[in-house]
Design a protein around this motif. Structure first.
Motif, PDB file in Angstrom:
ATOM      1  N   TRP A  72      34.427 -29.444-123.650  1.00  0.00           N
ATOM      2  CA  TRP A  72      33.837 -28.733-122.521  1.00  0.00           C
ATOM      3  C   TRP A  72      34.175 -29.334-121.151  1.00  0.00           C
ATOM      4  O   TRP A  72      34.563 -28.590-120.226  1.00  0.00           O
ATOM      5  CB  TRP A  72      32.317 -28.606-122.716  1.00  0.00           C
ATOM      6  N   PRO A  73      34.051 -30.673-120.946  1.00  0.00           N
ATOM      7  CA  PRO A  73      34.323 -31.206-119.597  1.00  0.00           C
ATOM      8  C   PRO A  73      35.738 -30.910-119.092  1.00  0.00           C
ATOM      9  O   PRO A  73      35.958 -30.823-117.884  1.00  0.00           O
ATOM     10  CB  PRO A  73      34.124 -32.715-119.756  1.00  0.00           C
ATOM     11  N   LYS A  75      37.339 -28.125-119.622  1.00  0.00           N
ATOM     12  CA  LYS A  75      37.380 -26.704-119.219  1.00  0.00           C
ATOM     13  C   LYS A  75      36.514 -26.443-117.990  1.00  0.00           C
ATOM     14  O   LYS A  75      36.740 -25.503-117.240  1.00  0.00           O
ATOM     15  CB  LYS A  75      36.868 -25.828-120.369  1.00  0.00           C
ATOM     16  N   ASP A  76      35.484 -27.266-117.816  1.00  0.00           N
ATOM     17  CA  ASP A  76      34.510 -27.104-116.727  1.00  0.00           C
ATOM     18  C   ASP A  76      35.199 -27.308-115.377  1.00  0.00           C
ATOM     19  O   ASP A  76      36.093 -28.141-115.249  1.00  0.00           O
ATOM     20  CB  ASP A  76      33.409 -28.163-116.916  1.00  0.00           C
ATOM     21  N   LYS A  77      34.789 -26.539-114.373  1.00  0.00           N
ATOM     22  CA  LYS A  77      35.328 -26.745-113.017  1.00  0.00           C
ATOM     23  C   LYS A  77      34.398 -27.720-112.305  1.00  0.00           C
ATOM     24  O   LYS A  77      33.259 -27.381-111.976  1.00  0.00           O
ATOM     25  CB  LYS A  77      35.385 -25.427-112.260  1.00  0.00           C
ATOM     26  N   ARG A  78      34.878 -28.933-112.072  1.00  0.00           N
ATOM     27  CA  ARG A  78      34.031 -29.973-111.488  1.00  0.00           C
ATOM     28  C   ARG A  78      34.640 -30.530-110.209  1.00  0.00           C
ATOM     29  O   ARG A  78      35.854 -30.530-110.041  1.00  0.00           O
ATOM     30  CB  ARG A  78      33.838 -31.128-112.483  1.00  0.00           C
ATOM     31  N   THR A 119      28.908 -28.881-111.925  1.00  0.00           N
ATOM     32  CA  THR A 119      29.256 -28.400-113.266  1.00  0.00           C
ATOM     33  C   THR A 119      28.874 -26.928-113.367  1.00  0.00           C
ATOM     34  O   THR A 119      27.973 -26.460-112.660  1.00  0.00           O
ATOM     35  CB  THR A 119      28.535 -29.201-114.369  1.00  0.00           C
ATOM     36  N   GLU A 120      29.536 -26.215-114.244  1.00  0.00           N
ATOM     37  CA  GLU A 120      29.196 -24.799-114.448  1.00  0.00           C
ATOM     38  C   GLU A 120      28.076 -24.635-115.480  1.00  0.00           C
ATOM     39  O   GLU A 120      27.534 -23.540-115.614  1.00  0.00           O
ATOM     40  CB  GLU A 120      30.445 -24.027-114.877  1.00  0.00           C
ATOM     41  N   ASP A 121      27.742 -25.713-116.201  1.00  0.00           N
ATOM     42  CA  ASP A 121      26.687 -25.615-117.212  1.00  0.00           C
ATOM     43  C   ASP A 121      26.100 -26.997-117.485  1.00  0.00           C
ATOM     44  O   ASP A 121      26.716 -27.811-118.187  1.00  0.00           O
ATOM     45  CB  ASP A 121      27.257 -25.008-118.507  1.00  0.00           C
ATOM     46  N   LYS A 130      25.423 -27.717-121.454  1.00  0.00           N
ATOM     47  CA  LYS A 130      26.614 -28.112-122.224  1.00  0.00           C
ATOM     48  C   LYS A 130      27.061 -29.516-121.813  1.00  0.00           C
ATOM     49  O   LYS A 130      27.446 -30.335-122.642  1.00  0.00           O
ATOM     50  CB  LYS A 130      27.764 -27.128-121.962  1.00  0.00           C
ATOM     51  N   SER A 131      27.025 -29.764-120.505  1.00  0.00           N
ATOM     52  CA  SER A 131      27.474 -31.060-119.991  1.00  0.00           C
ATOM     53  C   SER A 131      26.607 -32.199-120.518  1.00  0.00           C
ATOM     54  O   SER A 131      27.109 -33.261-120.886  1.00  0.00           O
ATOM     55  CB  SER A 131      27.461 -31.058-118.461  1.00  0.00           C
ATOM     56  N   ASP A 171      24.242 -27.973-111.138  1.00  0.00           N
ATOM     57  CA  ASP A 171      24.742 -26.619-111.373  1.00  0.00           C
ATOM     58  C   ASP A 171      25.451 -26.095-110.120  1.00  0.00           C
ATOM     59  O   ASP A 171      24.877 -26.075-109.028  1.00  0.00           O
ATOM     60  CB  ASP A 171      23.583 -25.688-111.751  1.00  0.00           C
TER      61      ASP A 171
END
Length: 285
Positions: A10-11, A13-16, A224-226, A229-230, A274
């Protein structure tokens, strides 16, 4: 239920991105004056929370929805903090290092290291102290979208820390440099090239495994987008490498911004925020 291998993806794929660094100061107006006049930062927002007996201010070189910022916290009646031995410095990139250092000097600021090439390299740097004693590395660099470019923290096991920030935070190892003559190794961690964005600089000093944290520097915040999940990822990674979740994912009472927070293996704190909630806080969503 998803396997831990799938969760750990997940990290990546996440936009951070890095949002801000939070730390405590003894006089908010004094620090705002220093950062705006000497460093050229802008005061982005300021708020006073009398019922909680604190005030804070956000400063940076661009809007918070695109740029990194510092979040200064003033606790009523507290004019001094212990920075500790673990916190290193923040860094500012500038096209004219001499001019910036002279501005600091003219304002009564402390120049801890005059401009000159870094030991064993060619990059021209200087060090100055802000009114509370926080160190700022000044780096001579061409035009950049993010002048507020580094947060440096000392760690006791560099390989463990690199793995932690890669796995728990989805950061890339951008650069690693060992300097045996001066007995230290650094690793630059981040989400994009270090000349374009803010990076975390982790420093390992040979043979030193523990540092004092003091009570001045608090944390760094990352979008983070979630957060749910993070936090799941962080939970798995802390079991492997150390550290711990200090705040389970969910909304902050009264603000409704969803966050989760955790400590790395050295006790450095990160808050994941978020992304959409953060933009709403700024009035940008």
């Amino acid at each position: 239920m998803a396997s831990s291998e799938n969760v750990l993806e997940w990290p990546q794929k996440d936009k951070r991105r890095f949002l801000h660094a939070v730390y405590r100061v003894g006089d908010l107006d004094r620090t705002i004056k220093f950062y705006t006049e000497c460093f050229g930062m802008k005061l982005l927002r300021k708020r006073d929370v009398p019922e909680e007996k604190y005030a804070n201010a956000f400063l940076g070189f661009g809007p918070e929805d695109t740029n990194f910022a510092v979040e200064l916290t003033y606790n009523y009646g507290v004019d001094k903090y212990d920075i500790g031995t673990g916190f290193g410095h923040f860094a500012i990139a500038t096209e004219d290092i001499t001019k910036l250092v002279e501005t600091v000097r003219a304002s009564g600021g402390k120049v801890a290291r005059e401009p000159g090439p870094v030991k064993g390299g060619t990059t021209v740097i200087a060090f100055v102290d802000d009114p509370d004693g926080y160190k700022f590395e000044i780096i001579q660099r061409g035009p950049t979208p993010e002048p507020l470019c580094q947060v440096m923290l000392r760690v006791g096991d560099l390989e463990r820390s690199i793995q932690f920030y890669q796995k728990a935070c989805g950061m890339k190892l951008l650069r690693k440099k060992d300097v045996p003559d001066y007995k230290y190794t650094i690793a630059m961690m981040g989400y994009a090239d270090e000349h374009e964005t803010t990076v975390l600089e982790l420093t390992y000093n040979y043979g030193v495994t523990e540092y004092t944290k003091g009570n001045a520097y608090a944390q760094v915040a990352i979008s983070t987008e979630d957060v749910y999940k993070s936090a799941e990822v962080v939970d798995i990674v802390t079991k492997e490498l150390g550290g711990k979740i200090t705040r389970q994912p969910g909304p902050i009472p009264g603000l409704n911004t969803k966050i989760t927070s955790f400590l790395d293996p050295d006790g450095w704190k990160t808050v994941l925020v978020d992304h959409v909630d953060f933009l709403k806080e700024l009035g940008k969503a």
